[in-house]
Design a protein around this motif. Structure first.
Motif, PDB file in Angstrom:
ATOM      1  N   LEU A   1      33.586  23.153 -14.293  1.00 32.81           N
ATOM      2  CA  LEU A   1      32.830  23.161 -15.543  1.00 32.81           C
ATOM      3  C   LEU A   1      32.173  21.810 -15.792  1.00 32.81           C
ATOM      4  N   CYS A   2      32.931  20.727 -15.577  1.00 29.56           N
ATOM      5  CA  CYS A   2      32.382  19.383 -15.797  1.00 29.56           C
ATOM      6  C   CYS A   2      31.238  19.085 -14.835  1.00 29.56           C
ATOM      7  N   THR A   3      31.399  19.486 -13.572  1.00 27.77           N
ATOM      8  CA  THR A   3      30.336  19.277 -12.591  1.00 27.77           C
ATOM      9  C   THR A   3      29.066  20.012 -13.004  1.00 27.77           C
ATOM     10  N   ALA A   4      29.226  21.253 -13.455  1.00 28.01           N
ATOM     11  CA  ALA A   4      28.067  22.042 -13.880  1.00 28.01           C
ATOM     12  C   ALA A   4      27.388  21.408 -15.094  1.00 28.01           C
ATOM     13  N   LEU A   5      28.180  20.939 -16.062  1.00 29.57           N
ATOM     14  CA  LEU A   5      27.600  20.341 -17.263  1.00 29.57           C
ATOM     15  C   LEU A   5      26.856  19.051 -16.935  1.00 29.57           C
ATOM     16  N   PHE A   6      27.449  18.204 -16.094  1.00 28.60           N
ATOM     17  CA  PHE A   6      26.770  16.968 -15.686  1.00 28.60           C
ATOM     18  C   PHE A   6      25.489  17.289 -14.912  1.00 28.60           C
ATOM     19  N   ALA A   7      25.527  18.335 -14.092  1.00 25.67           N
ATOM     20  CA  ALA A   7      24.344  18.704 -13.310  1.00 25.67           C
ATOM     21  C   ALA A   7      23.217  19.176 -14.212  1.00 25.67           C
ATOM     22  N   VAL A   8      23.573  19.921 -15.246  1.00 23.64           N
ATOM     23  CA  VAL A   8      22.562  20.409 -16.186  1.00 23.64           C
ATOM     24  C   VAL A   8      21.963  19.249 -16.973  1.00 23.64           C
ATOM     25  N   VAL A   9      22.819  18.340 -17.460  1.00 26.79           N
ATOM     26  CA  VAL A   9      22.369  17.246 -18.321  1.00 26.79           C
ATOM     27  C   VAL A   9      21.631  16.163 -17.528  1.00 26.79           C
ATOM     28  N   LEU A  10      22.187  15.765 -16.391  1.00 32.47           N
ATOM     29  CA  LEU A  10      21.651  14.621 -15.652  1.00 32.47           C
ATOM     30  C   LEU A  10      20.586  14.993 -14.625  1.00 32.47           C
ATOM     31  N   MET A  11      20.640  16.222 -14.115  1.00 37.05           N
ATOM     32  CA  MET A  11      19.722  16.602 -13.043  1.00 37.05           C
ATOM     33  C   MET A  11      18.826  17.786 -13.397  1.00 37.05           C
ATOM     34  N   GLY A  12      19.041  18.361 -14.574  1.00 38.72           N
ATOM     35  CA  GLY A  12      18.217  19.484 -14.976  1.00 38.72           C
ATOM     36  C   GLY A  12      18.470  20.743 -14.172  1.00 38.72           C
ATOM     37  N   MET A  13      19.665  20.856 -13.605  1.00 38.90           N
ATOM     38  CA  MET A  13      19.997  22.039 -12.815  1.00 38.90           C
ATOM     39  C   MET A  13      20.065  23.263 -13.714  1.00 38.90           C
ATOM     40  N   LYS A  14      19.538  24.397 -13.225  1.00 43.74           N
ATOM     41  CA  LYS A  14      19.590  25.655 -13.961  1.00 43.74           C
ATOM     42  C   LYS A  14      20.689  26.521 -13.352  1.00 43.74           C
ATOM     43  N   LEU A  15      21.614  26.952 -14.197  1.00 44.87           N
ATOM     44  CA  LEU A  15      22.717  27.780 -13.728  1.00 44.87           C
ATOM     45  C   LEU A  15      22.302  29.244 -13.653  1.00 44.87           C
ATOM     46  N   ARG A  16      22.796  29.923 -12.612  1.00 44.37           N
ATOM     47  CA  ARG A  16      22.608  31.363 -12.523  1.00 44.37           C
ATOM     48  C   ARG A  16      23.491  32.058 -13.556  1.00 44.37           C
ATOM     49  N   LYS A  17      23.109  33.276 -13.934  1.00 44.34           N
ATOM     50  CA  LYS A  17      23.886  34.007 -14.936  1.00 44.34           C
ATOM     51  C   LYS A  17      25.316  34.218 -14.475  1.00 44.34           C
ATOM     52  N   ALA A  18      25.482  34.498 -13.186  1.00 47.72           N
ATOM     53  CA  ALA A  18      26.833  34.691 -12.648  1.00 47.72           C
ATOM     54  C   ALA A  18      27.656  33.420 -12.794  1.00 47.72           C
ATOM     55  N   GLN A  19      27.020  32.255 -12.664  1.00 47.77           N
ATOM     56  CA  GLN A  19      27.735  30.996 -12.804  1.00 47.77           C
ATOM     57  C   GLN A  19      28.138  30.749 -14.253  1.00 47.77           C
ATOM     58  N   VAL A  20      27.264  31.122 -15.186  1.00 46.67           N
ATOM     59  CA  VAL A  20      27.603  30.969 -16.600  1.00 46.67           C
ATOM     60  C   VAL A  20      28.822  31.827 -16.946  1.00 46.67           C
ATOM     61  N   ILE A  21      28.821  33.065 -16.458  1.00 49.75           N
ATOM     62  CA  ILE A  21      29.971  33.954 -16.696  1.00 49.75           C
ATOM     63  C   ILE A  21      31.230  33.362 -16.084  1.00 49.75           C
ATOM     64  N   SER A  22      31.100  32.794 -14.874  1.00 52.12           N
ATOM     65  CA  SER A  22      32.272  32.218 -14.213  1.00 52.12           C
ATOM     66  C   SER A  22      32.825  31.041 -15.004  1.00 52.12           C
ATOM     67  N   LEU A  23      31.951  30.247 -15.629  1.00 53.84           N
ATOM     68  CA  LEU A  23      32.410  29.107 -16.413  1.00 53.84           C
ATOM     69  C   LEU A  23      33.122  29.546 -17.687  1.00 53.84           C
ATOM     70  N   VAL A  24      32.668  30.662 -18.270  1.00 54.83           N
ATOM     71  CA  VAL A  24      33.371  31.224 -19.431  1.00 54.83           C
ATOM     72  C   VAL A  24      34.763  31.703 -19.013  1.00 54.83           C
ATOM     73  N   LEU A  25      34.829  32.386 -17.867  1.00 53.26           N
ATOM     74  CA  LEU A  25      36.133  32.819 -17.340  1.00 53.26           C
ATOM     75  C   LEU A  25      37.043  31.628 -17.073  1.00 53.26           C
ATOM     76  N   LEU A  26      36.454  30.571 -16.518  1.00 54.26           N
ATOM     77  CA  LEU A  26      37.224  29.377 -16.197  1.00 54.26           C
ATOM     78  C   LEU A  26      37.816  28.759 -17.457  1.00 54.26           C
ATOM     79  N   THR A  27      36.994  28.596 -18.484  1.00 58.42           N
ATOM     80  CA  THR A  27      37.468  28.000 -19.737  1.00 58.42           C
ATOM     81  C   THR A  27      38.579  28.840 -20.353  1.00 58.42           C
ATOM     82  N   THR A  28      38.388  30.144 -20.347  1.00 62.67           N
ATOM     83  CA  THR A  28      39.418  31.047 -20.885  1.00 62.67           C
ATOM     84  C   THR A  28      40.711  30.929 -20.081  1.00 62.67           C
TER      85      THR A  28
END
Length: 372
Positions: free
Chosen positions: A161-188
């Motif tokens: 989750l932290c890697t994805a958030l840093f990638a979005v903020v610092l590199m402008g990476m766009k997450l796939r929908k499947a990745q967003v769902i996976s991050l919600v599952l991860l947090t839960t």
């Protein structure tokens, strides 16, 4: 810009999956699939090859053994310097990598010095991830001295989750929908795994308040590991992409040369930190005070395991690493129950399943068209 070979060498030469998230991010942002050669000959029906299965097993066992051995070494909170443990691990990597160059590559000390001199600027750039990685290693000892290995193995997956958030903020990476769902599952899953449903045993050595404080310390340290891992991965990827071709052709040097470079920078950074923070203790009791056999085993396992994993990463794509992580989480939970008597609650098991599903889903390929 650097060649693809050079980028892979830099991003995958850091051990234990902590900075090679940079490689995963590069694959996602550039859309360049790795060739089937990287995972060995393709298996019939498009499955994992025999080489891939061996690498999967190696990655899973190494990660699991690291958690269990380190937990064994620090479960009673021995009074030794964690900075000494990190220095010992990096010094072991430096020694083994140097011996590999001398005995296997048939190189020489002068060839190592020549490589370091030509690639000095990259060594400077590695100062930041080296410092962050040293922090991460130190926090692992803190976390595992306060948390069961089973709980730690689940919580530490929040680094995704932290890697994805840093990638979005610092590199402008766009997450796939499947990745967003996976991050919600991860947090839960991480939240469920941390729910305590059982009271501490009566007559135990620690009070409920002390156990809660230990748990809070362990959780804070694990979240620090996740933040450090995520930042280091994205920082390294950003630096790699911004670099121009240097005066050195890395294809002429084995991975051992880069391990010498990385271990050397880590030793410089950690040595300076130890002198600044633990100077008085070192002068009074010595650097290795109370470093017993269990601690030495943890140090050697971390060092040798990291080098072995770095050596086989060329055979592991992001999907394979995702499966290896999932297997490692299950192994750690199961073996922790046998070796340490860890009680695994139903909420922990549900959380573990959520985390495993999220890791596999995040790294899976070709799901976008099928799911949405």
């Amino acid at each position: 810009m650097q060649s693809t070979h050079e980028r892979k060498a830099i991003s995958s030469s850091r051990d234990d999956g902590d900075l090679e998230e940079a490689k995963l991010l590069r694959d996602d942002t550039q859309g360049k699939p790795r060739s089937s050669h990287d995972n060995g000959p393709p298996a019939p029906g498009g499955g994992i090859s025999s080489t891939g299965l061996k690498v999967l097993a190696l990655l899973a066992v190494q990660n699991c053994s690291k958690n269990l051995i380190m937990r064994y070494a620090v479960q009673d909170k021995p009074d030794f310097l964690y900075s000494a443990a990190v220095i010992g691990s990096e010094a072991t990597k430096l020694t083994l990598s140097t011996l590999y160059i001398l005995l296997v590559d048939k190189g020489s000390i002068s060839s190592i010095l020549h490589f370091l001199r030509l690639d000095w600027w990259n060594a400077v750039l590695l100062t930041v991830p080296a410092a962050v990685y040293n922090l991460q290693q130190t926090l692992e000892y803190v976390a595992l001295s306060n948390l069961d290995a089973a709980v730690f193995s689940v919580l530490v997956q929040s680094k995704l989750l932290c890697t994805a958030l840093f990638a979005v903020v610092l590199m402008g990476m766009k997450l796939r929908k499947a990745q967003v769902i996976s991050l919600v599952l991860l947090t839960t899953g991480v939240m469920l795994a941390n729910i305590k449903t059982a009271a501490p045993p009566a007559g135990g050595m620690l009070t409920e308040r002390e156990l809660a404080m230990d748990s809070a310390t362990g959780i804070a340290a694990t979240l620090g590991i996740s933040l450090a891992s995520g930042f280091a991965a994205v920082y390294t990827e950003k630096v790699i992409k911004s670099q121009k071709a240097g005066p050195i052709d890395r294809s002429k040097y084995s991975l051992a040369y880069m391990q010498v470079q990385l271990a050397g920078m880590s030793l410089l950074v950690m040595g300076a930190w130890a002198l600044a923070k633990d100077h008085q203790v070192i002068m009074e009791r010595g650097l290795w005070h109370n470093v017993d056999g269990a601690a030495m085993l943890a140090i050697l396992n971390s060092a040798t395991g990291g080098l072995i994993v770095a050596g086989v990463l060329k055979f592991a794509d992001s999907v394979l690493k995702g499966y290896a992580t999932a297997v490692s989480v299950m192994l750690t939970g199961t073996l922790s129950m046998f070796f340490f008597g860890t009680s695994l609650t139903s909420t922990y098991l549900i959380g573990m399943v959520n985390v495993i599903m999220s890791v596999v889903l995040y790294n899976a390929k070709g799901l976008e068209e099928n799911m949405f």
